[in-house]
Scaffold this motif. Structure first.
Motif, PDB file in Angstrom:
ATOM      1  N   VAL A 171      -1.677   8.073  -7.516  1.00  0.00           N
ATOM      2  CA  VAL A 171      -2.030   7.472  -6.225  1.00  0.00           C
ATOM      3  C   VAL A 171      -0.937   7.754  -5.206  1.00  0.00           C
ATOM      4  CG1 VAL A 171      -2.486   5.299  -5.040  1.00  0.00           C
ATOM      5  CG2 VAL A 171      -3.420   5.678  -7.305  1.00  0.00           C
ATOM      6  N   GLY A 189      -2.706  10.046  -2.704  1.00  0.00           N
ATOM      7  CA  GLY A 189      -3.245   9.152  -1.684  1.00  0.00           C
ATOM      8  C   GLY A 189      -4.510   8.455  -2.154  1.00  0.00           C
ATOM      9  N   VAL A 190      -5.566   9.230  -2.363  1.00  0.00           N
ATOM     10  CA  VAL A 190      -6.835   8.609  -2.737  1.00  0.00           C
ATOM     11  C   VAL A 190      -7.390   9.280  -3.983  1.00  0.00           C
ATOM     12  CG1 VAL A 190      -9.152   8.028  -1.974  1.00  0.00           C
ATOM     13  CG2 VAL A 190      -7.319   8.179  -0.302  1.00  0.00           C
ATOM     14  N   ASP A 201      -7.268   3.902  -3.365  1.00  0.00           N
ATOM     15  CA  ASP A 201      -6.102   4.314  -2.595  1.00  0.00           C
ATOM     16  C   ASP A 201      -4.982   3.323  -2.908  1.00  0.00           C
ATOM     17  OD1 ASP A 201      -6.875   2.069  -1.326  1.00  0.00           O
ATOM     18  OD2 ASP A 201      -7.331   3.001   0.595  1.00  0.00           O
ATOM     19  N   GLY A 202      -3.876   3.395  -2.173  1.00  0.00           N
ATOM     20  CA  GLY A 202      -2.727   2.551  -2.490  1.00  0.00           C
ATOM     21  C   GLY A 202      -3.055   1.066  -2.432  1.00  0.00           C
ATOM     22  N   ILE A 259       2.902   2.050  -0.214  1.00  0.00           N
ATOM     23  CA  ILE A 259       1.712   2.906  -0.420  1.00  0.00           C
ATOM     24  C   ILE A 259       0.443   2.135  -0.040  1.00  0.00           C
ATOM     25  CG2 ILE A 259       2.730   4.348  -2.245  1.00  0.00           C
ATOM     26  CD1 ILE A 259       0.753   2.899  -4.173  1.00  0.00           C
ATOM     27  N   ASP A 294       0.400   2.085   3.875  1.00  0.00           N
ATOM     28  CA  ASP A 294       0.177   3.451   4.356  1.00  0.00           C
ATOM     29  C   ASP A 294      -1.276   3.856   4.186  1.00  0.00           C
ATOM     30  OD1 ASP A 294       2.732   3.625   5.074  1.00  0.00           O
ATOM     31  OD2 ASP A 294       3.363   5.092   3.552  1.00  0.00           O
ATOM     32  N   SER A 295      -1.876   3.412   3.067  1.00  0.00           N
ATOM     33  CA  SER A 295      -3.250   3.852   2.830  1.00  0.00           C
ATOM     34  C   SER A 295      -4.206   3.187   3.814  1.00  0.00           C
ATOM     35  CB  SER A 295      -3.656   3.528   1.394  1.00  0.00           C
ATOM     36  OG  SER A 295      -3.837   2.142   1.231  1.00  0.00           O
ATOM     37  N   GLY A 323      -2.628   4.755   7.538  1.00  0.00           N
ATOM     38  CA  GLY A 323      -2.559   6.204   7.710  1.00  0.00           C
ATOM     39  C   GLY A 323      -1.339   6.592   8.516  1.00  0.00           C
TER      40      GLY A 323
END
Lengths: 115, 963
Positions: B50, B54-55, B75-76, B481, B484-485, B488
């Motif tokens: 992850v 990312g995804v 995602d995170g 994370i 961020d997910s 973005g």
């Protein structure tokens, strides 16, 4: 021919519907069978009315669909007749049970408050 | 694949748990623990993926043609949340193993617990909005089962129902919301939706979608004004509260808000709806928590308050606030779950959760007390604990709000006030329970629980401390994370530090600490049970009132709009059918078709003149002259039969004719049980005007319907035949069905499966009739013999109580002659019925007709010979016939399976045998034989069952009791 057939369906259906709207179970069972005749004839007529068409294939004449009566509505109606018989039997027994249980043959299982 | 396993493990565990014996506490706990931990371990293993990619996505096709599949996406943020769900699940399982009493049905608990965990993971990992809504509903339902676990307690049932209604209604709103959202975005995949932020916010439907989704999220997260269900859900076992009401169920709402934050947030509407609800919950929840008397009640309201804080942060439209919100989700789960566990331990060891009775437990249970104190301090926001960090971030965000002045000043004040409340109730929770003089009137003598019960709580408290002291080393990468997910490229830079210098948020924290302590010291020593100011506002009362009003209103509407009377229902039915058919005709007009009509035949017209008169006579006579009506109905049936002959349908005519006979006999048998009709007209009494008007109305409606049917038929008959599928059957009947009678080939071969279903229905109906009549009790007035029969018996010199002599060769009396005739008829009828059966494939006939012919012949024996006499000479077992028929038809079908062909594929064998000669054998014949036997059995069973009623009531009369 067509007009007679159509009127026959109409009279059967009309009498059947009138009886279905009656309050007594016996009237309803009679109405159901009349309506069943009407509906069976109607489905049967989906193959259109043709005089003198052979119902059973004659191997000597081949199997050209134009020569024979439409078998599909016939098969449907045959099924419908048998199921209609089963429905009638079931309804008859239910109406007898209802009459025995409630002491009345009114469709609602009890006499209306005012008649 | 790993993603699927994560969701699948809890569900599999749930299924297994349901089948374990009810005393297998250890096996259950191991199973649940392993299932939770397995998911948790997979998640931990996926962290690097992850973080790197990312995804992660997995799609399991289900109905690819419809574009339906199971779509999982991690995602995170989803990873962090799923980790919380599974990790917390594992800890709570350990706790629950020791919490649940041996007398509780544990399999049910763990089964629902795991199902809940799976549903929650489903919400978190769904990559498809509708799929997510489905899991969302699943959590509502399973949580209902968990809250009502002790279903013998009234409060548990009420609490569960309230939770289900509120969250279920919210779920419905959410479903509407995601449908709108997906429609606007042009797809229901989460990726599609998240990429369509601009489209969604600019769309005129945005406010509606927002309102519906907010409704779903706010009800789930127990936010004002839907918060009232959560305190009542505290009737659940404490492990359920620790799991559902701290870490998972209530977090689903804020999870969804955060999930859709990128597409929905940023507008004023979002600020007011989400932020407003959050602020109200924050302040009101905190205020109410102070006055609760139940330990779990305090925790429930504090949960409302803390979720309000998260919701408010989400509503503030700032990326940093979102970071704080996600951080607080995790922190709140850790300290609140451990506090719930502490409350459960106290309840378990002392037998009460009442704050007024509990006191001075510190001496008896020092470890529990220490753990609870640390967790409560985290809840109050004491420095060096995780709650402090996220609360500081919250305070900082309230200050930097870019809104009009009154909001910029008001919000920090409200936040500080809520902070004070938080300190006050945390203090009260700890101080009243663990300090003060030891309580001496507790139901049990308090002592420390087993170590395993403390372990989960201890681990959570340790997490609180570690995160509180070393945020950058522990939680920071995971939080990053996650945020961020969501955000973005807009993700802000932030640092999780304990010390940000002397700034306003720190002063606000200090003010909250001091203010909260003072508040508790000054006002809360008193032990009132009412809440000042807000006592009159009770969500539960409003909810109950609303439910009652809804039920009453629905009842009233039903009374107005609906009827339990069959006549009224049928009237409406036919009225609507007529209107529905008439509407298009009136709007678009119609005309007769151009197909050439067949020349009219006077004989046919005459036939139907009779038929129509018969039909009308049935309608006329069915009330007072049942026998006449039945005969007339037979006349109409005969006309129908002849019509079938006229237009080349010999099979139909045969079937109709035989069915006609059987039906007539059936109804004749039933007639005697119907009541005598009082004939008003015979006494000169006129029917009432309302009755006449009603009849007139029905006549008009029936006439209109009949006319409609007639015109429809005529319009159809004058249009050309479109062909349809009939040519196929005619062309293929001989080459592929091996038969010349196309109708029969369709029934037993091409559409054999339909026929198989149909004969099954027939068998079921026969059995139903049989079963219904076994319990049949006739009306008392129908029990004596009909007077016609009495007269006949008297004329023949028989007394009223006579019973036919079963040993006689022939029935005595006036029925002897007919009896001889029908006995001779029986073998002939058998022969004819077999003839119809065997030739059915190539000529008119078949199983149906053959069976009915045989049944008629048998019934004739009954009619003439009487039941007793016939059954002493001829044993027919209709049930065996039915069974043999069904088995035979099924055997004909399964035979094809043995040859690796689909069910009911026909097989034929053509050859010559010695003596018999050339022979054609086909599985179709076996099938038709099945139909034949079933029809014989079913018909005889029904008729004989009705016929037996006379016999039974005769017995009843002579022996004085039922047979």
């Amino acid at each position: 021919m067509e007009i007679v057939f159509a009127l026959a369906v109409g009279v059967l259906a009309g009498s059947g519907i009138y009886l279905l709207l009656r309050p007594r179970t016996f009237q309803v069972i009679m109405g159901l069978s009349l309506l069943a005749y009407a509906v069976n004839l109607f489905i049967f007529a989906m193959g259109r009315l043709r005089l003198g068409a052979a119902p059973v294939i004659d191997p000597a004449r081949g199997s050209d669909p134009a020569l024979y009566a439409d078998p599909v509505p016939q098969a449907l109606v045959l099924t419908a007749i048998v199921i209609g018989f089963a429905t009638t039997a079931l309804f008859l027994v239910v109406l007898l049970a209802s009459r025995g249980l409630n002491g009345t043959d009114h469709v609602d299982g009890r006499e209306p408050d005012k008649e | 694949m790993a993603l699927i396993l994560i969701v699948l493990f809890p569900f599999l565990g749930s299924l297994c748990a349901a089948f374990l014996p009810s005393n297998a506490r250890n096996a259950e706990a191991w199973l649940a623990g392993i299932a939770s931990f397995a998911s948790c371990a997979i998640l931990l293993g996926l962290y690097s993926d992850v973080a790197a990619e990312g995804v992660l996505r997995t799609t399991l096709p289900w109905a690819p043609a419809l574009g339906l599949g199971i779509s999982l996406r991690m995602d995170g943020f989803a990873w962090l949340f799923a980790l919380m769900v599974t990790g917390m699940g594992t800890l709570v399982v350990v706790y629950a193993r020791y919490y649940m009493s041996p007398s509780d049905p544990v399999p049910r608990f763990f089964s629902f617990f795991l199902a809940f965990e799976g549903s929650m993971l489903g919400i978190v990992l769904s990559g498809h909005l509708i799929q997510m809504a489905m899991f969302w509903e699943l959590t509502s339902i399973v949580s209902f089962m968990l809250i009502a676990y002790w279903h013998n307690r009234g409060e548990a049932r009420r609490g569960a129902r309230m939770a289900l209604i509120v969250t279920g209604a919210g779920g419905l709103a959410l479903f509407g919301g995601v449908l709108l959202l997906g429609h606007i975005a042009g797809g229901y995949d989460l990726d599609t939706v998240l990429a369509a932020a601009w489209v969604i916010q600019g769309h005129p439907w945005y406010p509606a979608a927002l309102a519906l989704i907010a409704l779903g999220a706010l009800t789930k997260s127990a936010q004002f004004p839907f918060h009232f269900w959560l305190p009542h859900a505290m009737a659940a076992p404490t492990p359920v509260s620790a799991y559902l009401h701290s870490a998972t169920m209530v977090k689903a709402g804020v999870f969804l808000l955060a999930r859709l934050w990128p597409v929905l947030a940023g507008t004023d509407a979002w600020f007011w709806v989400v932020g407003g609800a959050g602020l109200c919950s924050l302040v009101i929840g905190g205020y109410l928590a102070i006055f609760q008397q139940d330990m779990k009640g305090v925790l429930a309201y504090s949960t409302i308050s803390h979720l309000g804080l998260i919701t408010l942060l989400l509503g503030m439209n700032s990326p940093l606030a979102l970071v704080a919100a996600v951080f607080h989700m995790v922190n709140h789960a850790t300290f609140k779950a451990s506090l719930f566990m502490a409350a459960g331990i106290v309840d378990h060891e002392t037998g009460t959760r009442n704050l007024q009775r509990l006191s001075g437990l510190y001496r008896a249970m020092p470890i529990t007390a220490t753990l609870a104190m640390v967790a409560a301090a985290a809840m109050a926001g004491v420095p060096l604990l995780n709650g402090f960090l996220s609360k500081e971030m919250f305070f900082a965000e309230t200050i930097f709000l870019s809104r009009p002045d009154w909001q910029r000043i008001g919000l920090p004040l409200a936040a500080t006030l809520a902070g004070m409340f938080s300190v006050a109730y945390s203090l009260r929770f700890i101080h009243q329970v663990f300090f003060g003089p030891p309580a001496d009137d507790l139901p049990h003598t308090p002592h420390e629980p087993t170590r395993w019960m403390l372990l989960p709580s201890a681990l959570l408290v340790m997490a609180c401390v570690l995160v509180g002291i070393f945020p950058e080393l522990t939680v920071s990468p995971f939080l990053r994370i996650a945020t961020d997910s969501i955000l973005g490229s807009d993700a802000p830079a932030y640092s999780l530090a304990i010390w940000h210098g002397l700034n306003l948020p720190l002063f606000m924290s200090l003010a909250a600490m001091v203010g909260g302590t003072v508040l508790y010291r000054a006002f809360l020593w008193r032990t009132g049970t009412t809440v000042p100011l807000l006592d009159r506002i009770d969500g539960k009362r409003a909810f109950d009132w609303l439910l009652t009003a809804l039920a009453r209103g629905a009842e009233r509407v039903m009374q107005r709009l609906s009827s339990s009377r069959l006549q009224m229902q049928l009237l409406v039915l036919f009225g609507i059918a007529l209107g529905g058919a008439l509407g298009p005709v009136l709007m678009q007009g119609t005309s007769w078709g151009a197909r050439a009509t067949t020349p009219a035949d006077p004989a046919f017209a005459l036939l139907w003149l009779v038929g129509a008169v018969c039909a009308l006579a049935v309608a006329w006579q069915a009330k007072f002259h049942r026998l006449a009506a039945l005969i007339f109905s037979g006349g109409a049936g005969l006309a129908t039969s002849l019509t079938f002959v006229w237009f080349s349908a010999p099979d139909l005519a045969l079937t109709q004719l035989t069915v006609e006979v059987v039906t007539a006999v059936l109804i004749l048998l039933g007639l005697r049980w119907l009541p005598r009709r009082k004939m008003n007209y015979a006494t000169g009494q006129e029917p009432a005007t309302t009755t006449r008007l009603r009849r007139l109305r029905d006549v008009l409606l029936a006439a209109a319907c009949g006319l409609g049917m007639a015109s429809l038929t005529y319009a159809m008959l004058t249009r050309p035949d479109l062909g349809g599928i009939s040519p196929f059957f005619i062309e293929q009947s001989l080459p592929r069905g091996g038969g010349l009678n196309v109708v029969n080939v369709i029934l037993v071969d091409f559409r054999g499966f339909d026929t198989f279903g149909e004969i099954t229905v027939l068998a079921i109906v026969a059995l139903t009739v049989f079963a219904l009549l076994r319990r049949f009790r006739p009306a008392p007035e129908s029990v004596p013999l009909p007077h016609q029969q009495r007269e006949q018996d008297a004329a023949a010199g028989l007394d009223a109580e006579h019973v036919a002599d079963p040993a006689a060769k022939l029935p005595g009396g006036y029925m002897m002659l007919p009896a001889v005739l029908v006995r001779l008829l029986l073998p002939l009828a058998m022969l004819i019925s077999l003839f119809f059966l065997l030739r059915g494939h190539d000529a008119p006939g078949g199983g149906f007709v053959g069976g009915l012919v045989l049944a008629t012949a048998v019934i004739l024996q009954y009619l003439v010979g009487g039941t007793v006499w016939v059954e002493s000479h001829l044993r027919i077992h209709p049930l065996y016939w039915i069974a043999a028929g069904l088995l035979s038809a099924a055997a004909a079908g399964t035979g094809a399976l043995l040859a690796h062909a689909p069910f009911l594929t026909s097989r034929a064998w053509h050859g010559a045998l010695p003596l018999i000669g050339e022979l054609h054998l086909s599985s179709v014949l076996l099938f038709d034989l099945g139909v034949y036997m079933l029809v014989v059995g079913a018909t005889i069973l029904m008729l004989v069952a009705i016929a037996h009623q006379s016999l039974r009531s005769h017995h009843r009369k002579t022996s004085g009791g039922p047979p």
